[in-house]
Design a protein around this motif. Sequence first.
Motif, PDB file in Angstrom:
ATOM      1  N   SER A   1     -13.759  47.940 -47.107  1.00 60.09           N
ATOM      2  CA  SER A   1     -13.898  46.650 -47.788  1.00 60.09           C
ATOM      3  C   SER A   1     -13.753  45.476 -46.851  1.00 60.09           C
ATOM      4  O   SER A   1     -13.997  44.345 -47.243  1.00 60.09           O
ATOM      5  CB  SER A   1     -12.828  46.473 -48.864  1.00 60.09           C
ATOM      6  OG  SER A   1     -12.486  47.661 -49.450  1.00 60.09           O
TER       7      SER A   1
ATOM      8  N   LYS B   1     -24.467  42.915 -42.691  1.00 60.17           N
ATOM      9  CA  LYS B   1     -23.778  43.638 -43.766  1.00 60.17           C
ATOM     10  C   LYS B   1     -22.254  43.429 -43.660  1.00 60.17           C
ATOM     11  O   LYS B   1     -21.575  43.198 -44.663  1.00 60.17           O
ATOM     12  CB  LYS B   1     -24.115  45.136 -43.613  1.00 60.17           C
ATOM     13  CG  LYS B   1     -24.073  45.935 -44.878  1.00 60.17           C
ATOM     14  CD  LYS B   1     -24.666  47.327 -44.619  1.00 60.17           C
ATOM     15  CE  LYS B   1     -23.750  48.405 -45.131  1.00 60.17           C
ATOM     16  NZ  LYS B   1     -24.097  49.747 -44.684  1.00 60.17           N
TER      17      LYS B   1
ATOM     18  N   ALA C   1     -21.256  39.793 -44.501  1.00 57.00           N
ATOM     19  CA  ALA C   1     -21.294  39.542 -45.947  1.00 57.00           C
ATOM     20  C   ALA C   1     -20.019  40.047 -46.621  1.00 57.00           C
ATOM     21  O   ALA C   1     -19.466  39.400 -47.513  1.00 57.00           O
ATOM     22  CB  ALA C   1     -22.522  40.220 -46.550  1.00 57.00           C
ATOM     23  N   LEU C   2     -19.510  41.185 -46.155  1.00 55.47           N
ATOM     24  CA  LEU C   2     -18.263  41.726 -46.721  1.00 55.47           C
ATOM     25  C   LEU C   2     -17.101  40.783 -46.444  1.00 55.47           C
ATOM     26  O   LEU C   2     -16.285  40.496 -47.323  1.00 55.47           O
ATOM     27  CB  LEU C   2     -17.938  43.065 -46.048  1.00 55.47           C
ATOM     28  CG  LEU C   2     -18.545  44.322 -46.621  1.00 55.47           C
ATOM     29  CD1 LEU C   2     -18.191  45.498 -45.726  1.00 55.47           C
ATOM     30  CD2 LEU C   2     -18.018  44.557 -48.035  1.00 55.47           C
TER      31      LEU C   2
ATOM     32  N   GLU D   1     -17.242  37.628 -45.744  1.00 55.27           N
ATOM     33  CA  GLU D   1     -17.462  36.349 -46.412  1.00 55.27           C
ATOM     34  C   GLU D   1     -16.960  36.375 -47.856  1.00 55.27           C
ATOM     35  O   GLU D   1     -16.467  35.384 -48.376  1.00 55.27           O
ATOM     36  CB  GLU D   1     -18.964  36.039 -46.376  1.00 55.27           C
ATOM     37  CG  GLU D   1     -19.313  34.669 -46.904  1.00 55.27           C
ATOM     38  CD  GLU D   1     -20.508  34.074 -46.162  1.00 55.27           C
ATOM     39  OE1 GLU D   1     -21.350  34.842 -45.660  1.00 55.27           O
ATOM     40  OE2 GLU D   1     -20.579  32.834 -46.080  1.00 55.27           O
ATOM     41  N   LYS D   2     -17.093  37.547 -48.480  1.00 54.26           N
ATOM     42  CA  LYS D   2     -16.690  37.680 -49.876  1.00 54.26           C
ATOM     43  C   LYS D   2     -15.199  37.407 -50.067  1.00 54.26           C
ATOM     44  O   LYS D   2     -14.771  36.958 -51.095  1.00 54.26           O
ATOM     45  CB  LYS D   2     -16.992  39.118 -50.339  1.00 54.26           C
ATOM     46  CG  LYS D   2     -18.200  39.208 -51.237  1.00 54.26           C
ATOM     47  CD  LYS D   2     -18.111  40.406 -52.167  1.00 54.26           C
ATOM     48  CE  LYS D   2     -18.453  41.657 -51.416  1.00 54.26           C
ATOM     49  NZ  LYS D   2     -18.575  42.891 -51.984  1.00 54.26           N
ATOM     50  N   ARG D   3     -14.394  37.735 -49.020  1.00 52.72           N
ATOM     51  CA  ARG D   3     -12.952  37.694 -49.252  1.00 52.72           C
ATOM     52  C   ARG D   3     -12.156  36.759 -48.375  1.00 52.72           C
ATOM     53  O   ARG D   3     -11.098  36.286 -48.790  1.00 52.72           O
ATOM     54  CB  ARG D   3     -12.397  39.124 -49.083  1.00 52.72           C
ATOM     55  CG  ARG D   3     -12.963  40.041 -50.141  1.00 52.72           C
ATOM     56  CD  ARG D   3     -12.225  41.330 -50.210  1.00 52.72           C
ATOM     57  NE  ARG D   3     -10.780  41.166 -50.303  1.00 52.72           N
ATOM     58  CZ  ARG D   3      -9.934  42.178 -50.200  1.00 52.72           C
ATOM     59  NH1 ARG D   3     -10.393  43.389 -49.989  1.00 52.72           N
ATOM     60  NH2 ARG D   3      -8.631  41.974 -50.304  1.00 52.72           N
TER      61      ARG D   3
ATOM     62  N   ASP E   1      -8.920  34.692 -49.626  1.00 56.39           N
ATOM     63  CA  ASP E   1      -7.614  35.271 -49.256  1.00 56.39           C
ATOM     64  C   ASP E   1      -6.859  34.411 -48.231  1.00 56.39           C
ATOM     65  O   ASP E   1      -5.820  34.831 -47.729  1.00 56.39           O
ATOM     66  CB  ASP E   1      -7.820  36.678 -48.665  1.00 56.39           C
ATOM     67  CG  ASP E   1      -8.273  37.691 -49.705  1.00 56.39           C
ATOM     68  OD1 ASP E   1      -8.232  37.369 -50.900  1.00 56.39           O
ATOM     69  OD2 ASP E   1      -8.673  38.804 -49.302  1.00 56.39           O
TER      70      ASP E   1
END
Length: 471
Positions: free
Chosen positions: A321, A379, A382-383, A385-387, A391
Amino acid sequence: MYCGSPVGTVAANDPGDKMPLNYDQVFVRDFVPSALAFLLKGEGEIVKNFLLHALQLQSWEKTVDCYSPGQGLMPASFKVRTVPLDDNKLEEVLDPDFGESAIGRVAPVDSGLWWIILLRAYGKLTGDYALQERVDVQTGMKLILNLCLADGFDMFPSLLVTDGSCMIDRRMGIHGHPLEIQALFYSALRSSREMLVVNDGSKNLVRAINNRLSALSFHIREYYWVDMRKINEIYRYKTEEYSTEAINKFNIYPEQIPSWLMDWIPEEGGYLIGNLQPAHMDFRFFTLGNLWSVVSSLGTPKQNESILNMIEAKWDDLVGSMPLKICYPALESEDWRIITGSDPKNTPWSYHNGGSWPTLLWQFTLACMKMNRMELAHKAIALAEKRLQADHWPEYYDTRAGKFIGKQSRLYQTWTVAGFLTSKILLENPEKAALLFWDEDYDLLEICVCGLNTSGRKRCSRVAAKSQILV
Ligand code: GLC
């Protein structure tokens, strides 16, 4: 800021943190991604200031319990301290930490190597080559190189260091010849070869650098590389071979191959192991060392390609993740107790012991760009960037898949922010990114005429050994 000018970035800046320990300092290794972001955005001044101030600290008189470490040592970190003067005025002083205050008194071997790598990047990205030509800068570079190239009891061309001497700065069983240090050493040597002004005073050093580069790349390519085929070879090794012709040179007992590896190694791809010593291969996958081997061409073109193929094949384990796992797998139970010394910060799948460090994203992006695998970098970004922003930019994440913010993770960690930004800026500027990696150096291969085939192996070892003796 030091005397009115910016000189670096502090490791973390969490307004809510009442116990910053040493996270309020400028760490040399932590500053690298920030420095690259500044350089890529045309803000060279802070990087120049940083390089010059670190240089001054290098020649400081330093002592740890009455003992003085080598002159060329760069500090792990420094801070700006204000001291009161007699006349009610304040003076700013730079206060370095060479390891004498660091937790565990670890030696910052990577600092000098990163300093050299950054000096090269500064020249390449600003076009200001005058800085690297300055006499004091040339001398600083030579001091670092002399420390690294000094004769010792070493049997291998790889650099011998104590535990915790790099990004993993606590006991994690990486004493000896850890891959991260070897990859940084290799690229610092390649950088120096480009930057050293060749004259009567430096020609022996340049020759030593060339010899070391070819011996080091042969050693790592040949003995650190594992894939399905190689593991099968080790699995069938004969042991106790006494002769210069031994196949199993380091006397590795096949029982050492961990069971996780037999199941884990994919059909395609391979990687460089974490460490190699007599009768010991550390089969853990260390991300920074592998990525930097790709970037610096310490690996062969084929190996570099295979490393990224392996990260792709093992995406759930190495990225999960949150990019990227610092090493895989974690040390558990008795291994954790004995190897980390029961370190409560390095429990399985936390911090250095299998935690996920978003700062490693920039090295991954650079490696992907070099090998034309941009889709992998996108890829991973992007992961992240999501968090990351939601956080509050944690230093690291925990658990097998990197799902949770790390137990003792700092927030607003600068190299987390910089790793992310630098990745994006690199992708927007492929021609500038290309200035930061190295292609295969065919001159070096000539010094050591070898392929990775079995027939070439013996011949090459002899040729390499001979060239060492002649020097
Ligand atoms: C931790 C990391 C080290 C980093 C420092 C500051 O000690 O292990 O790599 O330089 O924090 O962020």
